[in-house]
Design an enzyme around this catalytic site. Structure first.
Site, PDB file in Angstrom:
ATOM      1  N   HIS A 127       0.874  -1.164   0.033  1.00 14.05           N
ATOM      2  CA  HIS A 127      -0.711  -0.103   0.488  1.00 14.05           C
ATOM      3  C   HIS A 127       0.691   1.267   0.031  1.00 14.05           C
ATOM      4  O   HIS A 127       2.580   1.353   0.882  1.00 14.05           O
ATOM      5  CB  HIS A 127      -0.897  -0.257   0.934  1.00 14.05           C
ATOM      6  CG  HIS A 127      -1.924   0.800   1.149  1.00 14.05           C
ATOM      7  ND1 HIS A 127      -1.371   2.430   1.692  1.00 14.05           N
ATOM      8  CD2 HIS A 127      -3.056   0.915   1.024  1.00 14.05           C
ATOM      9  CE1 HIS A 127      -2.771   3.284   2.211  1.00 14.05           C
ATOM     10  NE2 HIS A 127      -3.740   2.044   1.829  1.00 14.05           N
ATOM     11  N   ASP A 204       3.141  -4.712   8.188  1.00 15.25           N
ATOM     12  CA  ASP A 204       1.710  -3.637   8.104  1.00 15.25           C
ATOM     13  C   ASP A 204       0.898  -5.002   7.791  1.00 15.25           C
ATOM     14  O   ASP A 204       0.018  -5.472   7.204  1.00 15.25           O
ATOM     15  CB  ASP A 204       1.987  -2.911   6.700  1.00 15.25           C
ATOM     16  CG  ASP A 204       0.891  -2.341   6.818  1.00 15.25           C
ATOM     17  OD1 ASP A 204      -0.632  -2.799   7.070  1.00 15.25           O
ATOM     18  OD2 ASP A 204       0.517  -1.628   5.437  1.00 15.25           O
ATOM     19  N   GLN A 207      -4.248  -5.402   6.993  1.00 11.25           N
ATOM     20  CA  GLN A 207      -5.778  -6.128   6.512  1.00 11.25           C
ATOM     21  C   GLN A 207      -5.507  -7.266   7.494  1.00 11.25           C
ATOM     22  O   GLN A 207      -6.718  -8.565   6.737  1.00 11.25           O
ATOM     23  CB  GLN A 207      -5.265  -6.221   4.694  1.00 11.25           C
ATOM     24  CG  GLN A 207      -5.705  -4.500   4.158  1.00 11.25           C
ATOM     25  CD  GLN A 207      -6.908  -4.148   3.906  1.00 11.25           C
ATOM     26  OE1 GLN A 207      -7.510  -4.821   4.819  1.00 11.25           O
ATOM     27  NE2 GLN A 207      -7.176  -2.487   3.561  1.00 11.25           N
ATOM     28  N   LYS A 230     -10.511  -1.080  10.643  1.00 13.99           N
ATOM     29  CA  LYS A 230     -10.774  -0.747   9.488  1.00 13.99           C
ATOM     30  C   LYS A 230     -10.804  -2.838  10.634  1.00 13.99           C
ATOM     31  O   LYS A 230     -11.329  -3.524  10.026  1.00 13.99           O
ATOM     32  CB  LYS A 230      -9.532  -1.451   8.445  1.00 13.99           C
ATOM     33  CG  LYS A 230      -8.681  -0.793   7.347  1.00 13.99           C
ATOM     34  CD  LYS A 230      -7.537  -0.988   6.916  1.00 13.99           C
ATOM     35  CE  LYS A 230      -6.885   0.414   6.647  1.00 13.99           C
ATOM     36  NZ  LYS A 230      -7.455   0.534   5.039  1.00 13.99           N
ATOM     37  N   CYS A 368      -4.680   2.215  -3.526  1.00 19.74           N
ATOM     38  CA  CYS A 368      -3.520   2.828  -3.237  1.00 19.74           C
ATOM     39  C   CYS A 368      -2.461   1.886  -3.121  1.00 19.74           C
ATOM     40  O   CYS A 368      -1.498   1.783  -2.507  1.00 19.74           O
ATOM     41  CB  CYS A 368      -3.688   3.223  -1.578  1.00 19.74           C
ATOM     42  SG  CYS A 368      -4.586   4.644  -1.121  1.00 19.74           S
TER      43      CYS A 368
END
Ligand SMILES: Cc1ncc(COP(=O)(O)O)c(C=O)c1O
Length: 410
Positions: A127, A204, A207, A230, A368
Site C-alpha cells: 500500500h 503492515d 488488512q 478497519k 493505493c
C-alpha cells in the site's frame, strides 16, 4: 446483540451494525468496501458514547477522579491490545492515528543513523502507506529501496526475497496481507530469513488484524502496524507494536505534552516508551472504541471469523467464475476475503457505478497500490472486500449487479 455467544450465528451479526439497517439509493446497504474501512457495531458506538457521557476527561494529567478513570480506561486498552496481538508487554503498544502514522513513526525514528546507500526491502504489493515514507527517506538520505517481486498469481516471490539482503540492509517492511489482492504473506518465514541476516522486520497488518488471529511473538516481528477503523473501531486510533529493545532505543517522533519527564529551555528529558511516542492529547475516545471493537471480535472469535470469511470467499469465487468475461486478479492462496477483478470491455469505475445504483458499495480504482496494479498489468480493479457482516445474500446481490453491468455494456 449477537456477538456474545460461544457459537456465533454470522447471519445475525448484521443486526449489530446500525448503518447496515439503513438504505442506500432506496435499497438495503450492501457493503463490500470494508477493506477501506469497516462499519461499526452498536457495541463500539455505545462504548464511545458512554465514555463521553460518563467518564470523559483528559488523561495522564488530572489529579481528579474523572481524569484518573479516563487514564485507566485508556491504559486498559493498551493492555487489551497487548493480549489481542500477544505482545509480551503493554509498553510495546504505541497508540497512533493509524497504520500510516505507525509506519511514518518507524521510518523517522529508526533511521536516525542511516546513511546514503543503506537499504530497505519492500515488496511490489505494498500500500502507498508502506512505500511513500521510505521514498521520502530515499530522497532525504539517499537510501535505496529493494523491491521483492510479486508472482503472476499475486504471491510474494520468497526466492527473490532471499537474494535482496546485503550488508547495508536496515529493515524489511512488507504487508502481512495485501489490501488489493488479499494475499496472506508467509510472515513467520520471512521474519526468520531477515533475522538470519540480522535485519529487523516491520509488518503492515492493516488488512490482517480484522480477519485472522495475529501473534506478534510467534511471528517474532520487530514492528507491527495496524488501524482501528478497519477492525470495527472508530477512525483516528491505530497501533504500532514495537519490540521493547527498539522502542527504548528510538528517539521520540513528535515533541509536546505528555511525552516528557521534565522540560526547561536548556534541557528536556523524555518519558519512557511507549509514552515518549505519544505527544499531545491522544484519541482517548478512539482507544475506548478500539477496546470495545476488540471485545466484539473476541466474542465472535478470530478463528471463527477467518473460517466464515474463507467459506464466503470460496462461495464468491465460484459464483464470479461463472461470468465468462470476468478475471480475478490475485489467485494465490492463502488469502483473506478480498476479491479484485476486471471485466473485458467494462471499466472498473463503470462497474462500480452500476453496482452503486443497486445499493452495493465496492471499491474501484488502484487501491493505493499503484506499483502492484502496474505489476499485474491493470490500471484498476473492482475490489469486493468482506467483513463479519458479509453473507451469501450479499454475494448473490453482487453477482446480480455484475450481470446487470454486463447486460448494460454489451
Ligand atoms: C495494507 C494497508 N496499509 C496501510 C493502510 C493505511 O491505513 P490508514 O489509512 O488507516 O493509515 C491501508 C489502508 O487501506 C492498507 O490497506
Amino acid at each position: 446483540m449477537i456477538a456474545n455467544s460461544m457459537q456465533v450465528n454470522f447471519s445475525q451479526l448484521r443486526a449489530d451494525f446500525p448503518l447496515l439497517q439503513k438504505t442506500n439509493r432506496n435499497k438495503p446497504v450492501i457493503f463490500f468496501d470494508s477493506a477501506a474501512s469497516a462499519q461499526k457495531p452498536r457495541q463500539v458506538l455505545e462504548a464511545v458514547n458512554h465514555f463521553y457521557q460518563h467518564d470523559y476527561a483528559n488523561i495522564h494529567r488530572g489529579i481528579y477522579e474523572l481524569s484518573e478513570r479516563a487514564s485507566l480506561l485508556y491504559e486498559n486498552t493498551r493492555e487489551k491490545v497487548r493480549q489481542f496481538i500477544h505482545a509480551k508487554e503493554a509498553g510495546e503498544i504505541v497508540f497512533v492515528r493509524g497504520t500510516t502514522e505507525a509506519i511514518n513513526l518507524v521510518a523517522n525514528c529508526l533511521s536516525q543513523d542511516w546513511q546514503a546507500g543503506d537499504e530497505v526491502i519492500l515488496s511490489e504489493m505494498e500500500h502507498h502507506a508502506n512505500i511513500v515514507p521510505w521514498y521520502l527517506l530515499k530522497t532525504k538520505l539517499g537510501i535505496a529501496l529493494k523491491i521483492i517481486p510479486v508472482r503472476d498469481d499475486g504471491s510474494i516471490d520468497t526466492d527473490a526475497y532471499q537474494t535482496l539482503f546485503s550488508a547495508r540492509t536496515k529493515l524489511v517492511a512488507i504487508s502481512h496481507v495485501s489490501n488489493a489482492l488479499g494475499t496472506i504473506n508467509p510472515v513467520k518465514e520471512m521474519t526468520e530469513i531477515a533475522h538470519a541476516h540480522d535485519v529487523p522486520v516491520l509488518f503492515d497488518g492493516a488488512q490482517a488484524v480484522p480477519h485472522l488471529a495475529v501473534d506478534v511473538q510467534a511471528i517474532d516481528c520487530d514492528f507491527y502496524a495496524f488501524s482501528g477503523h478497519k477492525m470495527y473501531a472508530p477512525t483516528g486510533i491505530g497501533v504500532l507494536y514495537g519490540k521493547k529493545a527498539y522502542l527504548d532505543l528510538m528517539p521520540p517522533y513528535q515533541g509536546g505534552g505528555d511525552m516528557i519527564e521534565s522540560v526547561s529551555f536548556s534541557k528536556v528529558t523524555f518519558a519512557k516508551a511507549p509514552h515518549k511516542f505519544e505527544a499531545g492529547t491522544p484519541d482517548i475516545a478512539g482507544a475506548i472504541g478500539l477496546s470495545a471493537a476488540i471485545d466484539y471480535l473476541q466474542a465472535i472469535g478470530m478463528d471463527e471469523i477467518f473460517a466464515h470469511e474463507q467459506q464466503l470467499l470460496s462461495y464468491a469465487e465460484a459464483a464470479l467464475l461463472t461470468i465468462p468475461t470476468l478475471k480475478i486478479i490475485g489467485t494465490a492462496k492463502p488469502k483473506v476475503g478480498v476479491i479484485s477483478f476486471t471485466m473485458d470491455g467494462i471499466h472498473p469505475h463503470d462497474i462500480g457505478t452500476v453496482l452503486d445504483h443497486e445499493g452495493i458499495a465496492v471499491r474501484a480504482g488502484h487501491h493505493c497500490a499503484m506499483p502492484l496494479m502496474e505489476r499485474m498489468g491493470v490500471a484498476a480493479t473492482v475490489r469486493a472486500s468482506f467483513a463479519v457482516y458479509t453473507d451469501e445474500q450479499d454475494v448473490d446481490a453482487l453477482i446480480k449487479g455484475i450481470q446487470l453491468a454486463v447486460r448494460i455494456f454489451s
